[in-house]
Design a protein around this motif. Structure first.
Motif, PDB file in Angstrom:
ATOM      1  N   VAL A 104     -20.885  44.758 -51.437  1.00 23.34           N
ATOM      2  CA  VAL A 104     -21.378  45.700 -50.506  1.00 23.34           C
ATOM      3  C   VAL A 104     -20.274  46.354 -49.931  1.00 23.34           C
ATOM      4  CG1 VAL A 104     -22.564  45.946 -48.180  1.00 23.34           C
ATOM      5  CG2 VAL A 104     -23.409  44.179 -49.905  1.00 23.34           C
ATOM      6  N   ASP A 105     -20.629  47.919 -49.933  1.00 25.25           N
ATOM      7  CA  ASP A 105     -19.424  48.745 -49.163  1.00 25.25           C
ATOM      8  C   ASP A 105     -20.258  49.141 -48.078  1.00 25.25           C
ATOM      9  OD1 ASP A 105     -17.589  49.242 -51.395  1.00 25.25           O
ATOM     10  OD2 ASP A 105     -19.093  50.041 -52.573  1.00 25.25           O
ATOM     11  N   ILE A 106     -21.303  49.574 -47.620  1.00 26.59           N
ATOM     12  CA  ILE A 106     -22.003  50.041 -46.538  1.00 26.59           C
ATOM     13  C   ILE A 106     -23.146  49.366 -46.197  1.00 26.59           C
ATOM     14  CG2 ILE A 106     -22.967  52.263 -45.571  1.00 26.59           C
ATOM     15  CD1 ILE A 106     -20.880  53.886 -47.214  1.00 26.59           C
ATOM     16  N   ILE A 107     -23.351  49.068 -45.195  1.00 22.60           N
ATOM     17  CA  ILE A 107     -24.786  48.321 -44.802  1.00 22.60           C
ATOM     18  C   ILE A 107     -25.859  49.642 -44.114  1.00 22.60           C
ATOM     19  CG2 ILE A 107     -25.689  47.034 -42.821  1.00 22.60           C
ATOM     20  CD1 ILE A 107     -23.354  45.241 -43.393  1.00 22.60           C
ATOM     21  N   GLY A 108     -26.924  49.571 -44.440  1.00 24.46           N
ATOM     22  CA  GLY A 108     -28.093  50.665 -44.265  1.00 24.46           C
ATOM     23  C   GLY A 108     -29.090  49.936 -43.318  1.00 24.46           C
ATOM     24  N   GLU A 109     -29.515  50.922 -42.518  1.00 20.87           N
ATOM     25  CA  GLU A 109     -30.926  50.569 -41.579  1.00 20.87           C
ATOM     26  C   GLU A 109     -31.872  51.357 -41.870  1.00 20.87           C
ATOM     27  OE1 GLU A 109     -31.819  47.365 -39.580  1.00 20.87           O
ATOM     28  OE2 GLU A 109     -30.555  46.845 -41.100  1.00 20.87           O
ATOM     29  N   ASP A 110     -33.103  51.220 -42.158  1.00 14.06           N
ATOM     30  CA  ASP A 110     -34.273  52.220 -42.006  1.00 14.06           C
ATOM     31  C   ASP A 110     -34.929  52.159 -41.141  1.00 14.06           C
ATOM     32  OD1 ASP A 110     -33.118  52.755 -44.788  1.00 14.06           O
ATOM     33  OD2 ASP A 110     -34.785  52.117 -45.586  1.00 14.06           O
ATOM     34  N   ILE A 111     -35.290  53.139 -40.206  1.00 14.27           N
ATOM     35  CA  ILE A 111     -35.908  53.115 -38.691  1.00 14.27           C
ATOM     36  C   ILE A 111     -36.705  54.300 -38.720  1.00 14.27           C
ATOM     37  CG2 ILE A 111     -35.425  53.051 -36.308  1.00 14.27           C
ATOM     38  CD1 ILE A 111     -32.554  51.983 -37.029  1.00 14.27           C
ATOM     39  N   TYR A 112     -37.976  53.927 -38.235  1.00 13.76           N
ATOM     40  CA  TYR A 112     -39.211  54.659 -38.054  1.00 13.76           C
ATOM     41  C   TYR A 112     -39.616  54.400 -36.703  1.00 13.76           C
ATOM     42  CZ  TYR A 112     -38.849  56.015 -42.945  1.00 13.76           C
ATOM     43  OH  TYR A 112     -38.139  56.609 -44.110  1.00 13.76           O
ATOM     44  N   PRO A 113     -39.261  55.156 -35.543  1.00 15.15           N
ATOM     45  CA  PRO A 113     -39.805  54.995 -34.399  1.00 15.15           C
ATOM     46  C   PRO A 113     -40.853  55.734 -34.040  1.00 15.15           C
ATOM     47  CG  PRO A 113     -37.875  56.676 -34.195  1.00 15.15           C
ATOM     48  CD  PRO A 113     -38.060  55.817 -35.575  1.00 15.15           C
ATOM     49  N   PRO A 114     -41.614  55.605 -32.946  1.00  9.77           N
ATOM     50  CA  PRO A 114     -42.775  56.457 -32.785  1.00  9.77           C
ATOM     51  C   PRO A 114     -42.307  57.991 -32.720  1.00  9.77           C
ATOM     52  CG  PRO A 114     -42.706  54.680 -31.247  1.00  9.77           C
ATOM     53  CD  PRO A 114     -41.448  54.626 -31.807  1.00  9.77           C
TER      54      PRO A 114
END
Length: 354
Positions: A231-241
């Motif tokens: 792993v080089d980079i850690i990603g997060e997918d975020i969908y707030p209101p």
């Protein structure tokens, strides 16, 4: 705001020890910007791709990162008539000065339920639309399931090779959102998904010699983390209101905790834009954001169905302010990444000026 070390001096290496020149230069740039500025990004659509141009029309800038998808290159889609175009679009984007990221909504290799509308073959990346069992396929290397996994990876390797030949480094984000379970690659649990990640890593870098990839892991739970070595980079997918613009500092710190190393952390998908001032004040300056496509960007209106910026999730004024913010980087502000200096080159240059 938290400042990370200058990784060009004593920083960690890349997951692919044979990473090519382009990937290493892009990674050096990302490391140098991390904790200092946030790159703007935008995913394009599938059937219609107006997002990048609409961002330019609305803000005066193109995003630094263009998001693309290998979905329509999946063999169980192409055998039903799908045809991908994102490889060529991505090459054009790179040549215009932008950074390329790819995900893969991987249609299951077999066992598609194909019962419209919710379980049609075109939704074959969803767990609900297939009975494909990843754990079973991986358990038997002589099985059709295992053979088809390799076939599919090899088909995507063809596209990645085209990008490599064109000199395009790729922020490569496969098997995304696995811990959610809504995609088939996450339906068998973390052990099977990690095994698939490692299989893909070995096959793409080893068998296919693809060294233009920066590996972005987006599993979103510590139990699903395959390890720092791949792993080089850690990603997060975020969908707030809609129109909720918090920094998402809690998710940022959680993602940082997945590794003991100073891995770069990015918001690899988002709905509403986070607020840059809040990100800086709360020590959560994501490496980049990449807004999802469609309703997160545009709407069609009028009798002619013309496309216009929607403002449903992020108001137009807030979008313009984000792109104009001194902490944001857009495409026109990127350096020539093909010649971005590596650590040894920088030291040599500084030695020459001494």
């Amino acid at each position: 705001m938290e400042q990370l070390r200058d990784s060009r001096f004593g920083g960690q290496g890349m997951a692919d020890r044979d990473a090519g020149d382009g990937a290493r230069r892009l990674m050096a740039f990302l490391r140098d910007q991390y904790g200092r500025r946030c790159l703007t990004g935008q995913q394009i659509g599938v059937a219609s791709t107006p997002e990048l141009d609409l961002i330019r029309e609305t803000t005066g800038h193109y995003p630094a990162i263009g998001g693309f998808d290998f979905m329509d290159y999946s063999p169980s889609r192409t055998e039903r008539g799908s045809s991908g175009k994102d490889t060529e679009l991505a090459i054009d984007w790179w040549r215009s000065g932008g950074i390329v990221t790819f995900c893969w909504h991987w249609n299951a290799p077999q066992d598609l339920i194909d019962e419209p509308p919710d379980k049609s073959w075109s939704s074959g990346f969803y767990t609900k639309a297939t009975t494909f069992d990843l754990a079973r396929a991986l358990a038997d290397e002589d099985s059709d399931g295992y053979r088809l996994l390799l076939r599919d990876i090899d088909e995507i390797a063809v596209q990645l090779a085209k990008l490599q030949e064109a000199g395009v480094p790729v922020l490569w984000r496969p098997l995304h959102e696995a811990s959610g379970g809504w995609f088939w690659w996450g339906a068998s649990g973390p052990e099977a998904c990690i095994a698939l990640w490692n299989l893909m890593f070995r096959r793409l870098t080893g068998l296919h010699g693809l060294h233009n990839l920066i590996w972005v892991w987006n599993g979103q739970h510590a139990d699903w983390y395959p390890g720092d070595e791949t792993v080089d980079i850690i990603g997060e997918d975020i969908y707030p209101p809609a129109r909720s613009h918090e920094s998402q500092a809690g998710r940022y710190r959680l993602a940082r905790s997945f590794s003991a190393e100073d891995k770069i952390v990015a918001m690899t998908e988002n709905g509403a834009l986070p607020d840059l001032d809040a990100m800086a004040a709360e020590g959560a300056l994501w490496a980049w954001i990449c807004t999802w496509y469609g309703e997160y960007v545009y709407e069609r209106g009028g009798e002619d169905g013309r496309i216009a910026y929607s403002g449903k999730h992020t108001e137009a004024e807030r979008l313009r302010a984000f792109y104009a913010h001194p902490l944001a980087l857009s495409r026109d502000q990127l350096p020539d990444l093909a010649s971005y200096p590596l650590a040894g080159e920088l030291r040599a240059a500084e030695g020459g000026r001494a």
